[in-house]
Design a protein around this motif. Structure first.
Motif, PDB file in Angstrom:
ATOM      1  N   MET A 157       0.824  -1.208   0.000  1.00 16.35           N
ATOM      2  CA  MET A 157       0.000   0.000   0.000  1.00 16.35           C
ATOM      3  C   MET A 157       0.859   1.259   0.000  1.00 16.35           C
ATOM      4  O   MET A 157       0.584   2.209  -0.739  1.00 16.35           O
ATOM      5  N   LEU A 158       1.905   1.273   0.808  1.00 19.92           N
ATOM      6  CA  LEU A 158       2.770   2.457   0.843  1.00 19.92           C
ATOM      7  C   LEU A 158       3.490   2.641  -0.488  1.00 19.92           C
ATOM      8  O   LEU A 158       3.691   3.774  -0.954  1.00 19.92           O
ATOM      9  N   LEU A 159       3.896   1.542  -1.126  1.00 22.27           N
ATOM     10  CA  LEU A 159       4.554   1.625  -2.425  1.00 22.27           C
ATOM     11  C   LEU A 159       3.581   2.178  -3.474  1.00 22.27           C
ATOM     12  O   LEU A 159       3.953   3.022  -4.308  1.00 22.27           O
ATOM     13  N   THR A 160       2.342   1.720  -3.424  1.00 21.13           N
ATOM     14  CA  THR A 160       1.334   2.209  -4.371  1.00 21.13           C
ATOM     15  C   THR A 160       1.083   3.692  -4.162  1.00 21.13           C
ATOM     16  O   THR A 160       0.942   4.453  -5.132  1.00 21.13           O
ATOM     17  N   CYS A 161       1.000   4.113  -2.908  1.00 18.03           N
ATOM     18  CA  CYS A 161       0.827   5.544  -2.617  1.00 18.03           C
ATOM     19  C   CYS A 161       1.999   6.353  -3.161  1.00 18.03           C
ATOM     20  O   CYS A 161       1.814   7.408  -3.795  1.00 18.03           O
ATOM     21  N   ARG A 162       3.212   5.860  -2.952  1.00 12.76           N
ATOM     22  CA  ARG A 162       4.397   6.575  -3.437  1.00 12.76           C
ATOM     23  C   ARG A 162       4.381   6.682  -4.953  1.00 12.76           C
ATOM     24  O   ARG A 162       4.634   7.748  -5.525  1.00 12.76           O
ATOM     25  N   ASP A 163       4.054   5.534  -5.607  1.00 13.84           N
ATOM     26  CA  ASP A 163       4.029   5.548  -7.067  1.00 13.84           C
ATOM     27  C   ASP A 163       2.938   6.463  -7.610  1.00 13.84           C
ATOM     28  O   ASP A 163       3.039   6.957  -8.744  1.00 13.84           O
ATOM     29  N   GLY A 164       1.895   6.691  -6.812  1.00 12.81           N
ATOM     30  CA  GLY A 164       0.811   7.580  -7.238  1.00 12.81           C
ATOM     31  C   GLY A 164       1.044   9.027  -6.854  1.00 12.81           C
ATOM     32  O   GLY A 164       0.164   9.867  -7.078  1.00 12.81           O
ATOM     33  N   GLY A 165       2.195   9.324  -6.258  1.00 12.42           N
ATOM     34  CA  GLY A 165       2.517  10.701  -5.911  1.00 12.42           C
ATOM     35  C   GLY A 165       2.121  11.117  -4.511  1.00 12.42           C
ATOM     36  O   GLY A 165       2.153  12.298  -4.173  1.00 12.42           O
ATOM     37  N   PHE A 166       1.759  10.149  -3.670  1.00 13.59           N
ATOM     38  CA  PHE A 166       1.382  10.460  -2.281  1.00 13.59           C
ATOM     39  C   PHE A 166       2.466   9.957  -1.342  1.00 13.59           C
ATOM     40  O   PHE A 166       2.589   8.761  -1.101  1.00 13.59           O
ATOM     41  N   LEU A 167       3.245  10.884  -0.816  1.00 12.66           N
ATOM     42  CA  LEU A 167       4.230  10.569   0.215  1.00 12.66           C
ATOM     43  C   LEU A 167       3.702  11.129   1.525  1.00 12.66           C
ATOM     44  O   LEU A 167       3.631  12.349   1.705  1.00 12.66           O
ATOM     45  N   PRO A 168       3.266  10.274   2.467  1.00 15.44           N
ATOM     46  CA  PRO A 168       2.705  10.781   3.728  1.00 15.44           C
ATOM     47  C   PRO A 168       3.705  11.632   4.501  1.00 15.44           C
ATOM     48  O   PRO A 168       4.900  11.312   4.584  1.00 15.44           O
ATOM     49  N   GLY A 169       3.184  12.718   5.080  1.00 12.57           N
ATOM     50  CA  GLY A 169       4.039  13.537   5.933  1.00 12.57           C
ATOM     51  C   GLY A 169       4.355  12.836   7.239  1.00 12.57           C
ATOM     52  O   GLY A 169       5.391  13.081   7.848  1.00 12.57           O
ATOM     53  N   ALA A 170       3.476  11.948   7.678  1.00 19.78           N
ATOM     54  CA  ALA A 170       3.683  11.137   8.881  1.00 19.78           C
ATOM     55  C   ALA A 170       2.786   9.911   8.753  1.00 19.78           C
ATOM     56  O   ALA A 170       1.815   9.911   7.991  1.00 19.78           O
ATOM     57  N   ILE A 171       3.118   8.861   9.489  1.00 15.65           N
ATOM     58  CA  ILE A 171       2.306   7.653   9.506  1.00 15.65           C
ATOM     59  C   ILE A 171       1.897   7.370  10.940  1.00 15.65           C
ATOM     60  O   ILE A 171       2.746   7.327  11.838  1.00 15.65           O
ATOM     61  N   ARG A 172       0.607   7.213  11.124  1.00 18.09           N
ATOM     62  CA  ARG A 172       0.091   6.875  12.447  1.00 18.09           C
ATOM     63  C   ARG A 172      -0.650   5.543  12.344  1.00 18.09           C
ATOM     64  O   ARG A 172      -1.403   5.320  11.403  1.00 18.09           O
ATOM     65  N   HIS A 173      -0.433   4.691  13.342  1.00 20.57           N
ATOM     66  CA  HIS A 173      -0.998   3.344  13.299  1.00 20.57           C
ATOM     67  C   HIS A 173      -2.215   3.238  14.221  1.00 20.57           C
ATOM     68  O   HIS A 173      -2.181   3.713  15.361  1.00 20.57           O
ATOM     69  N   ALA A 174      -3.250   2.608  13.712  1.00 24.08           N
ATOM     70  CA  ALA A 174      -4.462   2.373  14.506  1.00 24.08           C
ATOM     71  C   ALA A 174      -5.199   1.211  13.868  1.00 24.08           C
ATOM     72  O   ALA A 174      -5.163   1.023  12.654  1.00 24.08           O
ATOM     73  N   ARG A 175      -5.886   0.401  14.694  1.00 24.40           N
ATOM     74  CA  ARG A 175      -6.635  -0.742  14.158  1.00 24.40           C
ATOM     75  C   ARG A 175      -8.112  -0.687  14.497  1.00 24.40           C
ATOM     76  O   ARG A 175      -8.914  -1.275  13.795  1.00 24.40           O
ATOM     77  N   ASN A 176      -8.497  -0.004  15.555  1.00 21.32           N
ATOM     78  CA  ASN A 176      -9.908   0.104  15.905  1.00 21.32           C
ATOM     79  C   ASN A 176     -10.564   1.182  15.040  1.00 21.32           C
ATOM     80  O   ASN A 176     -10.087   2.325  14.997  1.00 21.32           O
ATOM     81  N   PRO A 177     -11.645   0.864  14.314  1.00 19.32           N
ATOM     82  CA  PRO A 177     -12.255   1.838  13.408  1.00 19.32           C
ATOM     83  C   PRO A 177     -12.651   3.147  14.084  1.00 19.32           C
ATOM     84  O   PRO A 177     -12.488   4.224  13.498  1.00 19.32           O
ATOM     85  N   ASP A 178     -13.164   3.085  15.304  1.00 19.05           N
ATOM     86  CA  ASP A 178     -13.544   4.321  15.990  1.00 19.05           C
ATOM     87  C   ASP A 178     -12.325   5.188  16.272  1.00 19.05           C
ATOM     88  O   ASP A 178     -12.373   6.422  16.127  1.00 19.05           O
ATOM     89  N   PHE A 179     -11.220   4.563  16.660  1.00 21.17           N
ATOM     90  CA  PHE A 179     -10.001   5.317  16.922  1.00 21.17           C
ATOM     91  C   PHE A 179      -9.448   5.914  15.631  1.00 21.17           C
ATOM     92  O   PHE A 179      -8.989   7.060  15.592  1.00 21.17           O
ATOM     93  N   VAL A 180      -9.503   5.106  14.550  1.00 20.67           N
ATOM     94  CA  VAL A 180      -9.051   5.592  13.243  1.00 20.67           C
ATOM     95  C   VAL A 180      -9.832   6.844  12.863  1.00 20.67           C
ATOM     96  O   VAL A 180      -9.253   7.890  12.509  1.00 20.67           O
ATOM     97  N   HIS A 181     -11.149   6.747  12.919  1.00 22.43           N
ATOM     98  CA  HIS A 181     -11.977   7.886  12.531  1.00 22.43           C
ATOM     99  C   HIS A 181     -11.790   9.063  13.481  1.00 22.43           C
ATOM    100  O   HIS A 181     -11.868  10.228  13.052  1.00 22.43           O
ATOM    101  N   GLY A 182     -11.546   8.764  14.744  1.00 25.53           N
ATOM    102  CA  GLY A 182     -11.275   9.843  15.692  1.00 25.53           C
ATOM    103  C   GLY A 182     -10.016  10.613  15.334  1.00 25.53           C
ATOM    104  O   GLY A 182      -9.978  11.852  15.435  1.00 25.53           O
ATOM    105  N   LEU A 183      -8.981   9.893  14.905  1.00 27.20           N
ATOM    106  CA  LEU A 183      -7.742  10.565  14.500  1.00 27.20           C
ATOM    107  C   LEU A 183      -7.976  11.430  13.265  1.00 27.20           C
ATOM    108  O   LEU A 183      -7.465  12.560  13.178  1.00 27.20           O
ATOM    109  N   VAL A 184      -8.735  10.918  12.299  1.00 23.65           N
ATOM    110  CA  VAL A 184      -9.025  11.711  11.097  1.00 23.65           C
ATOM    111  C   VAL A 184      -9.833  12.944  11.468  1.00 23.65           C
ATOM    112  O   VAL A 184      -9.547  14.057  11.016  1.00 23.65           O
ATOM    113  N   LEU A 185     -10.845  12.760  12.314  1.00 25.07           N
ATOM    114  CA  LEU A 185     -11.690  13.880  12.735  1.00 25.07           C
ATOM    115  C   LEU A 185     -10.885  14.926  13.500  1.00 25.07           C
ATOM    116  O   LEU A 185     -11.166  16.129  13.428  1.00 25.07           O
TER     117      LEU A 185
END
Length: 314
Positions: free
Chosen positions: A207-235
């Motif tokens: 996934m990270l390779l695909t993002c890079r090849d598509g021109g998306f280099l994340p400024g930072a990477i944060r890890h989360a597995r619980n959907p509520d926590f994931v959405h909370g971080l985005v919000l």
């Protein structure tokens, strides 16, 4: 005292006739008589009174029978439990599913499997792709629903199902202002909220390779597995998240947008150890396919060739 001697004794105690007992035990009468004598010699007591026209249990024999019957019943219970662990033999099928499997998929999967294999109990385990692969190879699972790419060397796999991914954004993100698909390069520099690499190492890297090849280099990477926590971080403005279309409304302030060209997708299949292939696993494979199809996945053979660098599922 050997288990087989206990069984010989119990059958003779029930029949009280050497001929009938030998027939039930599928053996000749003389060997049965000798085994009973050996048992009496070992215990130092007479178990049967042979002086009458019809043999009878002695007091010692009756006491021994009280102790032998529970032992034999316990052994048979243990054997039955082991038989039920063999998938497809009126037993249990132990399977793994990804932690983020949607409720409608689980409902359809279990109902479909019950129709296909009504005598088999499905034992579901919430496990990541990597956890499933380990347990499959160690014999702790019979089958698993995994996301690709993954290290499935030595395993058989069912048909691939595909679900295109999009991006979860805050509603004030520039890419969220219209309904147009989002290009990966338009996300360049944004932080990415993604599952921990240990859950599916090959998929994570892909996934990270695909993002890079598509021109998306994340400024930072944060890890989360619980959907509520994931959405909370985005919000909270801590990043964006790549995932399939939501099956329920997102929290207020979040939106989902498709990705332009569908460069990322969950690619999912059932896998199993080849030596354990049987009708129950085949039924589970069909049921999983029905559940995934009902949730919007499509068979890969109905999908055009993916662009270079496409990712599979986690």
């Amino acid at each position: 005292m050997e288990l087989r001697h206990m069984r010989y004794f119990a059958v003779l105690a029930e029949e009280l006739h050497f001929g009938r007992a030998a027939k039930r035990l599928h053996m000749a009468q003389p060997p049965l008589s000798q085994r009973i004598r050996d048992l009496e010699h070992e215990l130092g007591v007479r178990l049967f009174d042979r002086r009458r026209p019809r043999i009878q249990l002695t007091e010692a024999g009756a006491l021994l029978l009280e102790h032998v019957r529970p032992v034999l019943a316990g052994v048979e219970t243990a054997r039955e439990a082991m038989r039920r662990l063999q998938p497809g033999e009126a037993g249990v099928l132990r399977v793994g599913v990804p932690p983020d499997t949607k409720p409608p998929v689980l409902r359809t999967l279990t109902e479909s499997f019950s129709r296909r294999a009504p005598d088999v109990l499905i034992d579901l385990h919430e496990l990541t792709t990597e956890e499933q692969l380990v347990r499959l190879r160690e014999g702790e699972l019979d089958a698993g629903v995994v996301r690709h790419p993954a290290d499935t060397v030595g395993l058989d796999s069912g048909p691939l199902a595909r679900r295109d991914l999009g991006v979860v954004l805050r509603e004030d993100h520039p890419c969220a202002q219209d309904e147009a698909p989002v290009r990966l390069r338009d996300l360049d520099g944004a932080s990415l909220v993604i599952f921990p690499r240990v859950m599916a190492p090959q998929l994570y890297d892909h996934m990270l390779l695909t993002c890079r090849d598509g021109g998306f280099l994340p400024g930072a990477i944060r890890h989360a597995r619980n959907p509520d926590f994931v959405h909370g971080l985005v919000l909270a403005g801590r990043g964006i998240h790549l995932n399939e279309p939501p099956t329920a409304p997102l929290a207020a302030g979040l939106v989902w947008r498709p990705l332009d060209g569908a460069p990322l997708a969950w690619l999912t299949s059932v896998v199993w150890v080849p030596t354990r292939q049987n009708e129950a696993i085949a039924a589970f494979t069909d049921a999983a396919g029905e559940g995934l199809t009902g949730a919007g996945h499509r068979p890969v053979d109905e999908v055009p060739d993916p662009p270079a660098g496409e990712a599979g599922a986690s």
